[in-house]
Design a protein around this motif. Structure first.
Motif, PDB file in Angstrom:
ATOM      1  N   TYR A 100      -7.105   2.433  -5.854  1.00 50.12           N
ATOM      2  CA  TYR A 100      -7.957   3.220  -6.756  1.00 50.12           C
ATOM      3  C   TYR A 100      -7.257   3.479  -8.079  1.00 50.12           C
ATOM      4  O   TYR A 100      -6.071   3.772  -8.121  1.00 50.12           O
ATOM      5  CB  TYR A 100      -8.295   4.535  -6.042  1.00 50.12           C
ATOM      6  N   LYS A 151      -5.652   3.285   2.236  1.00 47.65           N
ATOM      7  CA  LYS A 151      -5.560   1.920   1.705  1.00 47.65           C
ATOM      8  C   LYS A 151      -6.446   1.798   0.464  1.00 47.65           C
ATOM      9  O   LYS A 151      -6.042   1.224  -0.549  1.00 47.65           O
ATOM     10  CB  LYS A 151      -5.988   0.918   2.777  1.00 47.65           C
ATOM     11  N   GLU A 152      -7.642   2.365   0.525  1.00 46.22           N
ATOM     12  CA  GLU A 152      -8.552   2.334  -0.621  1.00 46.22           C
ATOM     13  C   GLU A 152      -7.980   3.149  -1.783  1.00 46.22           C
ATOM     14  O   GLU A 152      -8.093   2.740  -2.945  1.00 46.22           O
ATOM     15  CB  GLU A 152      -9.924   2.864  -0.218  1.00 46.22           C
ATOM     16  N   HIS A 180       0.837  -1.208   0.000  1.00 46.90           N
ATOM     17  CA  HIS A 180       0.000   0.000   0.000  1.00 46.90           C
ATOM     18  C   HIS A 180       0.870   1.255   0.000  1.00 46.90           C
ATOM     19  O   HIS A 180       0.614   2.202  -0.755  1.00 46.90           O
ATOM     20  CB  HIS A 180      -0.918   0.044   1.231  1.00 46.90           C
ATOM     21  N   THR A 193      -7.434   3.771   6.572  1.00 47.47           N
ATOM     22  CA  THR A 193      -8.333   2.920   5.788  1.00 47.47           C
ATOM     23  C   THR A 193      -8.646   3.575   4.448  1.00 47.47           C
ATOM     24  O   THR A 193      -8.636   2.917   3.403  1.00 47.47           O
ATOM     25  CB  THR A 193      -9.639   2.644   6.569  1.00 47.47           C
ATOM     26  N   LEU A 194      -8.886   4.890   4.458  1.00 51.53           N
ATOM     27  CA  LEU A 194      -9.144   5.608   3.218  1.00 51.53           C
ATOM     28  C   LEU A 194      -7.903   5.579   2.323  1.00 51.53           C
ATOM     29  O   LEU A 194      -8.008   5.373   1.106  1.00 51.53           O
ATOM     30  CB  LEU A 194      -9.562   7.054   3.503  1.00 51.53           C
ATOM     31  N   PHE A 211     -10.529  10.652  -5.656  1.00 52.19           N
ATOM     32  CA  PHE A 211     -11.132   9.521  -4.941  1.00 52.19           C
ATOM     33  C   PHE A 211     -12.313   9.994  -4.099  1.00 52.19           C
ATOM     34  O   PHE A 211     -13.400   9.416  -4.152  1.00 52.19           O
ATOM     35  CB  PHE A 211     -10.087   8.832  -4.060  1.00 52.19           C
TER      36      PHE A 211
END
Length: 153
Positions: free
Chosen positions: A63, A58-59, A8, A55-56, A41
């Motif tokens: 993306y 990681k997303e 990540h 967590t965001l 995003f």
């Protein structure tokens, strides 16, 4: 950094988002490219008051650009104040959205770098995070001249 592994962090780094952890806490370091990825995003989430969390991030690392991708536009306007000092207001936005001014700095500040505070960000920041924005020397020179930086990620 529970939510982020090395993979990540590497993907985020390629997108202009750096992560530093030290004894004080976690610092997220952005350049215009990183801001473009985060704002695109968030814009696709269509939620208000998004918090920038691990967590965001990681997303965001997973993306990919979509058909809705918009370039980031960044400009600094200089304002002469009552004491003849020049203050700089940082304005940035995704193309096709209204420009927003999130940060102003006083004349003694170096415009190559600034730290976001809770009241001047396009996203919420947890108390244990610090968000720093950096510009290259070339970007800083363009900004000081009043030029627009366009970042397409």
């Amino acid at each position: 950094m529970k939510a982020l592994n090395e993979n990540h962090i590497e993907k985020l780094s390629r997108k202009g988002i750096g992560i530093k952890e030290d004894s004080i806490g976690l610092t997220i370091e952005l350049n215009p490219k990183g801001m473009a990825w985060i704002l695109n995003f968030i814009s696709e989430l269509k939620h208000r008051n998004i918090s920038l969390t691990l967590t965001l991030l990681k997303e965001i690392s997973a993306y990919q650009k979509s058909k809705k991708w918009k370039e980031l536009r960044y400009k600094i306007t200089s304002i002469e104040a009552y004491d003849n000092s020049i203050y700089y207001s940082h304005v940035f936005y995704l193309n096709g959205t209204p420009p927003k001014m999130f940060f102003s700095c006083d004349p003694v500040k170096n415009i190559n770098h600034f730290t976001f505070f809770h009241e001047n960000t396009p996203f919420k920041i947890r108390n244990d995070l610090q968000i720093d924005m950096y510009f290259s020397k070339q970007e800083s020179m363009k900004l000081k001249q009043g030029d627009l930086i366009i970042e397409n990620g």
